[in-house]
Design an enzyme around this catalytic site. Structure first.
Site, PDB file in Angstrom:
ATOM      1  N   SER A 187      19.813  74.673  19.966  1.00 13.17           N
ATOM      2  CA  SER A 187      18.449  74.175  19.815  1.00 13.17           C
ATOM      3  C   SER A 187      18.438  72.895  18.973  1.00 13.17           C
ATOM      4  CB  SER A 187      17.587  75.275  19.195  1.00 13.17           C
ATOM      5  OG  SER A 187      16.242  75.017  19.399  1.00 13.17           O
ATOM      6  N   ASP A 353      15.837  80.169  29.658  1.00 14.55           N
ATOM      7  CA  ASP A 353      15.349  79.310  28.564  1.00 14.55           C
ATOM      8  C   ASP A 353      14.396  78.267  29.148  1.00 14.55           C
ATOM      9  OD1 ASP A 353      14.946  77.547  26.483  1.00 14.55           O
ATOM     10  OD2 ASP A 353      17.068  77.300  26.002  1.00 14.55           O
ATOM     11  N   HIS A 386      15.197  81.331  25.275  1.00 17.95           N
ATOM     12  CA  HIS A 386      15.845  80.368  24.389  1.00 17.95           C
ATOM     13  C   HIS A 386      16.652  81.074  23.298  1.00 17.95           C
ATOM     14  CE1 HIS A 386      16.397  76.570  22.347  1.00 17.95           C
ATOM     15  NE2 HIS A 386      15.803  77.006  21.253  1.00 17.95           N
TER      16      HIS A 386
END
Lengths: 416, 204
Positions: A187, A353, A386
């Protein structure tokens, strides 16, 4: 600069709670007080950079003095070739593989980092630092502004991903390490990995950006803006000067966290976990209490978050992600960011995601191919959204293990 | 290579065509058997593209630089002459646009190596002649309606395609079912009849 290690303080397990009309310093949960202590005087290792070593920010000003709090695991070998830098995500911190000093929970990447794990601390020297702009011991908006002696609040210049990476490079220098065997992160951490590879190609042997992208999309910026507006709409936010009133914008930050948390999951995962199940009741109450389990879950996520995170830091870090656009820094050509790179890349994405969908990773892979870089790319099939990068996903861990193993073999890195 | 159950008898022949330390892109690299062989035996700098995610994950876990991708759509991302060799093994017949793929391979690589099952092999011809149905053999086990092999060709067809895209043939081989080179001095018609596979080294 001086290194300090303060005593390791354990925290209590008393859950945080909300008091309507704001949280007074007096009824601040012990965890929140602990979090505030960690912001200035962390239980981690700390490097202080004095006036002789300012951090030059993209905003055009210098940050000085400043400090970086970090954790290390494993041992640096004699040749100093086995160091891995882990970059944490938005609300993560340096406590990768040890109990969190505020929440007492296991390290956020315990599943991946440790002796015999994919990122094997018997073999590698693992470093993770709290990013600049955050609130777990590195300089951020909750840190004292040397000009006033009070917390910076919004007087801290806006921080970018590149600023975070620049600060990390100063830390790595301070540790006497020239080249990193690998830079790894998911991320926002993945954004830092890409920035590392672009800014310091000669210092990064391998790079593993996970569930990330080379830019923040309009949709991602939109979600962040909702979060920031929630914080700023809380009257207790007080223009960012809440430390002076003793009230904290817990409600606003909690709403921001709730909205963001939805983006970390997937619809199938939510359905599997909660469906339309009711929370501790047999029927709907025809009111606005948390009837559904998902509501109760999100409220819990929000409440526990405000105990450990600074609202202003949330504003700064979301902004840093929004500003990230690696191609724009290279005249719109992402491949140019990696021109001539010798770094070996392993790009990872997850099928469900939707915050950093596979297409974003694929754009990075395309650019790396265009630059003639050595790149592997795996898309892991999972319905966990995610957040899958934080979870136990055997195929993901297998790919990381294989990639690091072969790279270590190529570089002749043996256990320290 | 993951397209069919074809035994990878062409691997050794392909490896023979590649010089040590070369930069190699294996398009449709499957589980990475060829790349692994080349990296260990020839010290090549190898990369792969594979359409099945399972194959990719296996490759990465064994330490190969492989990405998930499609020969038809993803070769365009690679720069001109970025590799010494671009290999397409047992995959040409499964591409949507074989001519374009071949064209891209010749652009990306100094040389292109292509191996494919020969649809002109006598067994295939005999099967169609006698049974009157699309051939289903041990090596090509699919029925016509579910086969990934949408563009079968014969060795002769492929030679024509090479002429059309302006490729120079540096070397051509026909292999029997055991991967043995057959009749090096034999004429094309012989190869086209007895060759189970064709292996070509091309440049432009």
């Amino acid at each position: 600069m001086r290194h300090t290690q303060t005593r390791d303080r354990l925290c209590g397990s008393i859950a945080g709670f909300f008091v309507s009309g704001g949280m007074m310093e007096s009824d601040m949960a012990p965890r929140a007080r602990k979090a505030r202590d960690e912001a200035n005087d962390p239980s981690s290792l700390v490097v202080h950079f004095g006036a002789d070593k300012p951090l030059r920010l993209d905003a055009g000003v210098a940050l000085s003095p400043f400090q970086i709090a970090y954790q290390t695991y494993g041992t640096l070998n004699e040749a100093r070739t086995n160091a891995i830098l882990i970059c944490h995500a938005l609300t993560g911190d340096q406590h990768v593989a040890n109990a969190h000093p505020v929440t007492g929970k296991p390290g956020w990447w315990d599943a991946l980092v440790g002796p015999g794990r994919a990122i094997d601390t018997d073999r590698f020297f693992v470093i993770c630092s709290n990013v600049i702009g955050s609130c777990l011991g590195s300089t951020g908006p909750a840190s004292p502004n040397p000009a006033t002696g009070k917390p910076y609040g919004l007087d801290l210049p806006v921080i970018t991903i590149r600023d975070m990476v620049r600060a990390q490079a100063m830390l790595v220098d301070a540790l006497g390490i020239d080249r990193l065997f690998s830079v790894i992160g998911g991320s926002m951490g993945g954004m830092q990995v890409l920035e590392w590879a672009a800014s310091y190609p000669d210092r990064v042997m391998t790079a593993i950006p996970i569930a990330a992208g080379a830019r923040h999309t309009a949709q991602n910026i939109a979600f962040h803006e909702v979060g920031r507006q929630a914080v700023m709409a809380d009257p207790d936010w007080n223009g960012g000067r809440y430390f002076e009133t003793g009230k904290r914008p817990g409600k606003g930050l909690s709403v921001a966290r709730m909205a963001a948390h939805i983006t970390y999951l997937s619809e199938p995962a939510l359905h599997r976990k909660f469906g339309r199940n009711l929370q501790d009741r047999k029927q709907l109450t025809f009111g606005f209490d948390a009837d559904f389990q998902i509501e109760s879950y999100l409220r819990h996520q929000g409440i526990t978050f405000v105990d450990r995170f600074d609202a202003n830091a949330y504003l700064y870090l979301t902004r840093a992600m929004d500003y990230f656009d690696l191609a724009a820094d290279h005249q719109g050509r992402l491949a140019d960011a990696f021109a001539g790179t010798k770094t070996r890349f392993c790009v990872v994405s997850f099928t469900s995601d939707w915050l950093f969908p596979t297409a974003e990773s694929r754009a990075v892979v395309r650019a790396l191919n265009g630059a003639g870089a050595s790149v592997s790319f795996v898309e892991i099939d999972t319905d966990r959204g995610h957040d899958a990068f934080l979870l136990d996903e055997p195929e993901f861990h297998g790919a990381i293990t294989g990639f690091l193993d072969s790279a270590a073999r190529n570089q002749g890195i043996d256990p320290s | 290579m993951s397209v069919n159950n074809t035994p990878r008898v062409d691997l050794a022949v392909i490896a023979d065509l590649i010089s040590p330390k070369a930069r190699v892109l294996d398009v449709g690299c499957g589980d990475g058997a060829l790349l692994d062989l080349l990296e260990h035996d020839k010290g090549v700098d190898g990369r792969g593209i594979e359409i099945s995610q399972r194959g990719v994950n296996e490759c990465v876990a064994r330490g190969l630089s492989v990405i998930q991708g499609d020969a038809d759509s993803d070769l365009i991302d690679y720069p001109d002459k970025g590799f010494d060799y671009v290999v397409l093994s047992q995959t040409l017949q499964a591409t949507r646009n074989p001519k374009l793929v071949l064209d891209q391979m010749l652009r990306i690589g100094d040389r292109a190596i292509i191996s494919f099952p020969n649809f002109g092999h006598w067994r295939v011809r005999l099967s169609l002649l006698l049974k009157g149905r699309m051939p289903v053999t041990k090596d090509l086990p699919y029925s016509w309606y579910d086969t990934p092999n949408i563009h079968f060709c014969t060795i002769r067809d492929f030679v024509h395609l090479c002429e059309e895209v302006g490729a120079t043939m540096e070397s051509a081989r026909a292999l029997d079912a055991n991967g043995q080179k057959i009749g090096l001095s034999m004429p094309w018609w012989f190869w086209n009849f007895f060759g189970q596979q064709g292996v070509f080294l091309l440049r432009r």
